[in-house]
Scaffold this motif. Structure first.
Motif, short mmCIF file in Angstrom:
data_model
loop_
_atom_site.label_atom_id
_atom_site.label_comp_id
_atom_site.label_asym_id
_atom_site.label_seq_id
_atom_site.Cartn_x
_atom_site.Cartn_y
_atom_site.Cartn_z
N ALA A 1 0.85 -1.20 0.00
CA ALA A 1 0.00 0.00 0.00
C ALA A 1 0.88 1.25 0.00
CB ALA A 1 -0.92 0.00 1.23
N ALA A 2 1.92 1.23 0.83
CA ALA A 2 2.82 2.38 0.93
C ALA A 2 3.58 2.61 -0.38
CB ALA A 2 3.80 2.18 2.08
N GLU B 1 2.42 8.04 -5.80
CA GLU B 1 1.51 9.19 -5.96
C GLU B 1 2.04 10.44 -5.27
OE1 GLU B 1 -2.32 8.11 -4.37
OE2 GLU B 1 -2.43 6.28 -5.58
N GLY B 2 3.22 10.32 -4.66
CA GLY B 2 3.78 11.48 -3.96
C GLY B 2 3.31 11.62 -2.53
N ILE B 3 2.69 10.55 -1.98
CA ILE B 3 2.30 10.56 -0.57
C ILE B 3 3.37 9.79 0.19
CG2 ILE B 3 0.59 9.74 1.12
CD1 ILE B 3 -1.57 10.15 -1.05
N ARG B 4 4.12 10.49 1.04
CA ARG B 4 5.25 9.90 1.74
C ARG B 4 4.77 9.09 2.95
NH1 ARG B 4 7.25 10.31 -2.32
NH2 ARG B 4 8.29 12.11 -3.20
N CYS B 5 5.44 7.98 3.19
CA CYS B 5 4.99 7.06 4.25
C CYS B 5 6.09 6.79 5.29
CB CYS B 5 4.55 5.74 3.63
SG CYS B 5 3.14 5.93 2.51
N PHE C 1 14.70 -7.59 9.94
CA PHE C 1 15.51 -7.20 8.80
C PHE C 1 14.72 -7.35 7.50
CE2 PHE C 1 18.95 -8.34 5.69
CZ PHE C 1 19.56 -7.10 5.67
N CYS C 2 13.92 -8.44 7.38
CA CYS C 2 13.18 -8.65 6.12
C CYS C 2 12.16 -7.52 5.89
CB CYS C 2 12.51 -10.02 6.08
SG CYS C 2 11.14 -10.26 7.24
N GLN C 3 11.54 -7.02 6.97
CA GLN C 3 10.60 -5.89 6.82
C GLN C 3 11.35 -4.66 6.28
OE1 GLN C 3 9.30 -6.20 11.02
NE2 GLN C 3 7.22 -5.88 10.25
N ALA C 4 12.54 -4.41 6.83
CA ALA C 4 13.32 -3.25 6.41
C ALA C 4 13.77 -3.38 4.95
CB ALA C 4 14.54 -3.09 7.31
N VAL C 5 14.21 -4.58 4.56
CA VAL C 5 14.66 -4.80 3.16
C VAL C 5 13.49 -4.57 2.20
CG1 VAL C 5 15.49 -6.54 1.53
CG2 VAL C 5 16.56 -6.33 3.78
N ALA C 6 12.31 -5.10 2.55
CA ALA C 6 11.12 -4.94 1.69
C ALA C 6 10.71 -3.48 1.58
CB ALA C 6 9.96 -5.78 2.23
N CYS C 7 10.82 -2.73 2.67
CA CYS C 7 10.49 -1.30 2.64
C CYS C 7 11.46 -0.52 1.76
CB CYS C 7 10.51 -0.71 4.06
SG CYS C 7 9.12 -1.20 5.08
N GLY C 8 12.74 -0.86 1.87
CA GLY C 8 13.74 -0.20 1.03
C GLY C 8 13.50 -0.46 -0.45
N ALA C 9 13.20 -1.72 -0.78
CA ALA C 9 12.93 -2.09 -2.18
C ALA C 9 11.67 -1.42 -2.71
CB ALA C 9 12.80 -3.61 -2.28
N ALA C 10 10.71 -1.13 -1.81
CA ALA C 10 9.44 -0.51 -2.23
C ALA C 10 9.54 1.01 -2.34
CB ALA C 10 8.35 -0.89 -1.22
N GLY C 11 10.71 1.57 -2.03
CA GLY C 11 10.90 3.02 -2.17
C GLY C 11 10.19 3.83 -1.09
N ILE C 12 10.08 3.27 0.11
CA ILE C 12 9.40 3.95 1.21
C ILE C 12 10.27 5.11 1.72
CG2 ILE C 12 8.38 3.62 3.51
CD1 ILE C 12 7.07 2.01 1.10
N GLN C 13 9.63 6.21 2.10
CA GLN C 13 10.36 7.38 2.58
C GLN C 13 11.11 7.11 3.88
OE1 GLN C 13 10.55 10.41 1.05
NE2 GLN C 13 11.90 11.22 2.64
#
Length: 316
Positions: free
Chosen positions: A135-136, A142-146, A154-166
């Motif tokens: 979702a994030a 769309e330019g909505i920062r999360c 660690f796996c949550q952090a890696v997935a967030c980095g790959a998804a381009g999370i702010q």
């Protein structure tokens, strides 16, 4: 120079509170909130009128819309005090519903924009489930920062980095709590403090991985139990700290050296990792602490979201 001022020279200091009347004395750049912090604030007499006023002004709306307006109202008050960003959380009961999370986040952002606040000053907080991360990723496009919260592995952090999370908020104190409880009578506080604190080790691993591989996602350590955990993460991109611990840092004049170093991380030998959905779910499943704390965190936030609903219904 006190430790809070020293910390600010390495790290962006963020206040972790819904209590905006307390903020100015610590001069944080940003502030974060969550359902529990907002609930705690609205139960205080100085904030009760703000809740009542918001509810009365939007009486005809659905309950979930009124809740979002209360959250945004607190965010607007916080933004009068901090020069940077406020984090406002999507209802934790939507943590496994990608489409509903996206819709709720868009609505929260629209409320801020209608009040004249630009997108750059708001982070939408979402739990770091697989659905929350997807979702994030959609919102970021769309330019909505999360701000991805309830992050324990660690796996949550890696997935967030790959998804381009702010930004991500790894929960130092709750990781520490789990290991301490799990060890029981065998827990050695002194041996598990500072750089050996399990929560500190988790954030350090994530920070070093991001810096090594050029991941742009900001790392914001969260949920601290003592100032030793904060001192051991000096140099992290951001740290979000309760007013009580901010006051302790402000009261100390002891030296506070940098602990995390992006340059050193870039030189380290850290292999790249990637997760698809199945790989992510399995890696999370294999981490008992992260599985339990993520589930518990969502449950606790859901309970407080329910209590906030009840308070608003009473006001209606």
């Amino acid at each position: 120079m006190n430790q809070l001022d020293q910390l600010k020279s390495y790290t962006t200091v963020v206040a972790d509170t819904g209590n905006f009347l307390q903020l100015a004395q610590f001069a944080p750049r940003d502030a974060t909130t969550n359902p529990s912090l907002i609930l705690k604030a609205v139960l205080q007499p100085e904030y009760a009128p703000l809740l009542a006023e918001t509810v009365v002004a939007h009486k005809g709306l659905a309950l979930d819309e009124i809740v979002d307006r209360v959250l945004v109202r607190f965010g607007l008050e916080i933004l009068k005090v901090v020069p940077g960003r406020v984090s406002t959380e999507v209802d934790a009961r939507l943590s496994f519903d990608r489409a509903a999370t996206v819709a709720r986040a868009r609505r929260i952002m629209a409320l801020y924009e209608a009040a004249g606040i630009p997108r750059e000053r708001v982070l939408i907080k979402i739990a770091s489930t697989w659905e929350g991360i997807q979702a994030a990723a959609e919102l970021e496009r769309e330019g909505i920062r999360c701000n991805l919260t309830l992050l324990f592995s660690f796996c949550q952090a890696v997935a967030c980095g790959a998804a381009g999370i702010q930004l991500i908020s790894p929960f130092v104190g709750r990781i520490y709590d789990w290991y301490k409880k799990s060890a029981g009578a065998a827990w050695d506080e002194a041996a598990s403090a500072g750089l050996n604190d399990p929560g500190v080790k988790s954030v350090t691993q994530i920070f070093n991985y991001y810096k090594k591989h050029g991941v742009k996602t900001e790392v914001m350590g969260a949920s601290f139990r003592n100032i030793g955990q904060i001192q051991a993460l000096a140099g992290c991109d951001l740290l979000t700290i309760s007013p009580e611990l901010l006051a302790q840092l402000q009261a100390s004049e002891a030296a506070l050296p940098r602990a995390l170093d992006a340059e050193a991380a870039r030189a380290a030998d850290i292999p790249a990792v990637a997760y698809d959905e199945a790989g992510f779910r399995f890696a999370l499943n294999q981490d008992a602490m992260a599985t339990e704390k993520l589930a518990e965190g969502i449950r606790l936030f859901a309970v407080d979201a329910g209590k906030l609903d009840q308070l608003i219904e009473k006001s209606l």
